[in-house]
Scaffold this active site. Structure first.
Site, PDB file in Angstrom:
ATOM      1  N   HIS A 120      37.222  41.015  29.002  1.00  0.00           N
ATOM      2  CA  HIS A 120      37.979  40.874  30.251  1.00  0.00           C
ATOM      3  C   HIS A 120      39.273  41.675  30.288  1.00  0.00           C
ATOM      4  CE1 HIS A 120      35.263  37.833  31.687  1.00  0.00           C
ATOM      5  NE2 HIS A 120      36.078  37.408  32.633  1.00  0.00           N
ATOM      6  N   SER A 671      35.383  31.318  39.793  1.00  0.00           N
ATOM      7  CA  SER A 671      35.424  31.391  38.335  1.00  0.00           C
ATOM      8  C   SER A 671      35.689  30.030  37.697  1.00  0.00           C
ATOM      9  CB  SER A 671      36.518  32.373  37.893  1.00  0.00           C
ATOM     10  OG  SER A 671      36.287  33.652  38.408  1.00  0.00           O
TER      11      SER A 671
END
Length: 785
Positions: A120, A671
């Site tokens: 990420h 998310s």
């Protein structure tokens, strides 16, 4: 009643593999099938009915299979299950907070196999090599922390450049019939291998990592019956985009999507993973499929022959498919032969438009018929099959003398995919027509895109990603992201026009001749096997913990911060909230991206104080309609009443004033970002009342000691405003364990008017203990003392 078809699995082909190149501990990646089947026998004696596949996997993982379902009454949608997941996977952004919480539990090692994946924090800008080198330097402090914690606790550490967590899990860890947790909402991607993979917040992951039974409200099971055959341009991505349009972003909440029928068996394992991945976009707990010959072939091709052999044996005992006569809570029929390519968006993943109607849709909306960029890859569509399919289109275009008309960015899913693409000339083929190949990481899909053009301008991009909320990809709220299959994205990149339909339209060549693409053809698995690439990026399997290892956290770090336990609001014996001030009323869609933005804020994932500065900064205040505006009605003299949302929250915290939030439908969709629960709690939020919650976020709030309540009457949402005071009535009954306790809110408006509002809650017995202790981690810690 639709009955699922049971098929035997037979291996029809073999592939070269690289078993010797990647060391594996097969015991750690093979589900304990004999134990699971034995557990299921105990469950069958209680339930005495045919079971769906999802039920088999869930119930065989009960912490207490004999008593865990009570008397076998209503289970789905009613009972809370205490489960024992077999594995945990964490990406580098969410792993930071999960590890900080795990460290505070005081254990020497993880109770289940656990992995960390560095994907990420790598920003896309120039290309794979430069982006990876720059991101490693920029994030060295965080990577050092993650690696040192992995070393200390015996966690497998996948280095930056190894790939996207979900592709790596599918290639290395996923197995039919397994139950695993992942600290990312797209963890269900692993369902493509016939398992249950569930996205959770870090505190839920800590349950499994500490050996604490993990609690889940038993989902309802939706059966999706697939018949027919995909053809032409239609792909599995189009199936899930079509389904998202039918179910909407809330249609899967509290449900598992279980696919069955003859249409399942014609799909590749990675194609099924694409479907499972985007089940998150309809709010589904997870998605799964019966064991197929393509799953078996994928296990062999990725060097996991022993896992495939164990799964084959489990399948002969009926464990990896639904029972004949199993009943679903709902059945959806989809004929794959009728599907056409679909494009979803903008700004929400459930606005579905068939490709044949997309040009008219653009015209009707008055948008420019211009594409500004095409992006393929991400965890949803970065498999070998995806990449060879788009390479087929690139070869057609190159032969015709075409190159892409807009920036065209490609993200491989893993080092294994990258290396195999390069060996098989897929990479060169894409680069020849103008593609820029990015690092094996999430990149633009999660906002890690250093985009230099179109800043502040309305523009349209086409991506093969899974999520398309405002500002998500490039930080520009005017960028419209339309979701499509990789092949449609690729074909349209050669046109530069949103109205281009590659199924029917032609492109004009420099010679003046017309060129039309043929439907793309890809290979689900490489005929000469996968090549692992740079194996230095891979971890040693099941490393031994090193208790003497120091977890590296720099003094005065701005990236990492040790956690202080949250205090219980009931420490002084009071069992009601008596004076909660309403911070604001949030209007409309408020995803976890709105609550805790990603992009440049990812750097602070391990520092709760710093990242809390972004609390709700893109949320809309229903009182005035402005973004990131809140009101401090008790502001002292010389201080403005109006300020940003995080600043007003900080003001309330400085006055030791606990507060509440009023929110709209499906609050917290998107998310599995537990910071969206940690940050309000950090600033003093005790209660959030919603028209409805998204599953993962509601659980995350409970884990951090925030009470989530639902309006009994959604119209009451507009009756509560900022500055109003709230006290609970009946919370004491809930905390004291009285059955059927109900909670009302007594509201005193700023004008002095008092009224009561009825609410509902979904708190289980264990979750009530978390609330009373101040957080789930506080409760776990107290049980270990």
């Amino acid at each position: 009643m639709v009955r699922p078809t049971i098929r035997s699995v037979a291996c029809t082909r073999s592939f070269a593999t690289h078993i010797s190149a990647i060391p594996r501990n097969y015991a750690s990646i093979t589900p304990p099938y004999p134990t699971l089947i034995k557990n299921l026998e105990s469950v069958r004696k209680i339930l005495k009915r045919p079971l769906t596949l999802a039920e088999k996997i869930l119930y065989s993982h009960l912490n207490d299979p004999i008593n865990g379902l009570g008397n076998g009454g209503r289970i789905r949608g009613e009972a809370y299950l205490q489960l024992k997941p077999e594995r945990v996977a964490m990406q580098d952004a969410s792993a930071q907070m999960a590890l900080l919480q795990f460290m505070s539990a005081g254990l020497a090692q993880c109770a289940v196999p656990t992995s960390i994946h560095c994907d990420h924090l790598i920003q896309a800008s120039e290309g794979a090599k430069a982006d990876l080198e720059r991101s490693i330097v920029t994030n060295q402090e965080v990577f050092d922390f993650l690696e040192s914690a992995a070393r200390k606790y015996g966690i497998e550490f996948w280095r930056p450049g190894s790939g996207i967590i979900h592709q790596i899990v599918l290639e290395n860890y996923a197995a039919p019939g397994m139950l695993m947790l992942g600290t990312d909402s797209h963890t269900p991607n692993a369902g493509g291998l016939g398992m249950l993979a569930i996205g959770v917040g870090g505190a839920d992951a800590v349950d499994a990592m500490t050996g604490t039974p993990w609690e889940l409200k038993a989902p309802k099971i939706v059966g999706i019956h697939l018949t027919g055959k995909l053809s032409g341009w239609a792909t599995t991505k189009d199936l899930i985009l079509h389904l998202a349009g039918k179910l909407t972003v809330r249609g899967g909440t509290g449900r598992i999507l279980e696919y069955f029928g003859p249409g399942v068996h014609g799909q590749s394992c990675t194609g099924l993973a694409t479907i499972a991945n985007m089940g998150a976009e309809v709010g589904a707990t997870t998605s799964t499929f019966p064991y197929t010959s393509n799953m078996q072939s994928y296990l062999h091709a990725t060097g996991r022959g022993p896992v495939a052999q164990a799964a084959d044996e489990a399948a002969t005992k009926g464990f990896l498919t639904a029972d004949e006569g199993a009943e679903y809570d709902e059945v959806i029929e989809i004929n794959l032969s009728d599907l056409e390519p679909t494009i979803n968006g903008p700004f929400t993943p459930d606005l579905a438009t068939p490709l044949s109607k997309f040009g008219a849709f653009i015209k009707d909306q008055g948008w420019k018929d211009e594409l500004s960029a095409g992006l393929i890859g991400s965890c949803t569509n970065s498999s070998y099959e995806d990449m060879t399919s788009v390479a087929d289109l690139a070869r057609q275009a190159k032969t015709a003398g075409l190159t892409t008309k807009v920036p065209f960015l490609c993200t491989p899913g893993s080092e294994q995919i990258r290396a195999t693409m390069e060996r098989d000339n897929v990479t060169a083929t894409l680069q020849d027509v103008g593609a820029v190949v990015l690092a094996n990481a999430c990149g633009p899909c999660i906002g890690q895109w250093k985009r230099e053009d179109k800043k502040g301008e309305e523009n349209a991009i086409l991506t093969s990603f899974n999520r398309n909320f405002k500002s998500r990809n490039d930080g520009n709220r005017y960028t419209m992201n339309f979701l499509a299959s990789p092949t449609v994205v690729t074909a349209m990149a050669f046109s530069g026009s949103l109205s281009f339909n590659p199924m029917t339209d032609s492109l004009t060549l420099p010679s003046g001749k017309q060129f039309q693409f043929s439907p793309p053809a890809g290979e689900d698995l490489p005929l000469t096997g996968f090549t692992p690439g740079d194996t230095s990026l891979y971890p040693s399997p099941t490393p031994e913990p090193q208790p003497s290892a120091e977890v590296i956290i720099k003094k005065d770090s701005q990236r990492l911060e040790l956690l202080e336990p949250f205090t219980s609001p009931f420490a002084e014996g009071k069992l009601e909230f008596s004076s909660l001030k309403v911070l604001m009323r949030v209007r409309g869609k408020c995803t976890t991206d709105h609550i805790s933005a990603a992009g440049p804020w990812l750097k602070y994932k391990g520092h709760l104080t710093n990242i809390s500065e972004n609390l709700l900064i893109t949320a809309v205040n229903d009182e005035g309609g402005e973004i990131n505006v809140a009101f401090d009605h008790d502001a002292p003299g010389g201080t403005t009443e109006t300020d940003t949302i995080p600043n007003v929250a900080k003001r309330l915290k400085s006055r030791s004033q606990p507060w509440a939030l009023v929110v709209d439908d499906n609050y917290g969709e998107g998310s599995a970002r537990e910071h969206a629960a940690l940050q309000p709690r950090f600033y003093g939020c005790n209660l959030i009342i919603a028209r409805s919650f998204a599953r993962i976020h509601e659980t995350n709030l409970k884990k951090q000691g925030v009470l989530p309540l639902w309006f009994a009457d959604k119209a009451d949402y507009s009756r509560i405003g900022s500055g109003d005071m709230i006290e609970t009535v009946g919370l004491a009954d809930l905390l004291e364990g009285k059955p059927d306790a109900t909670i009302k809110l007594r509201v005193t408006s700023r004008e002095g008017k008092m009224f009561e509002i009825s609410t509902q809650h979904t708190m289980s017995a264990d979750q009530i203990k978390w609330l009373r202790a101040g957080s789930a981690l506080n409760h776990i810690r107290s049980q270990m003392q």
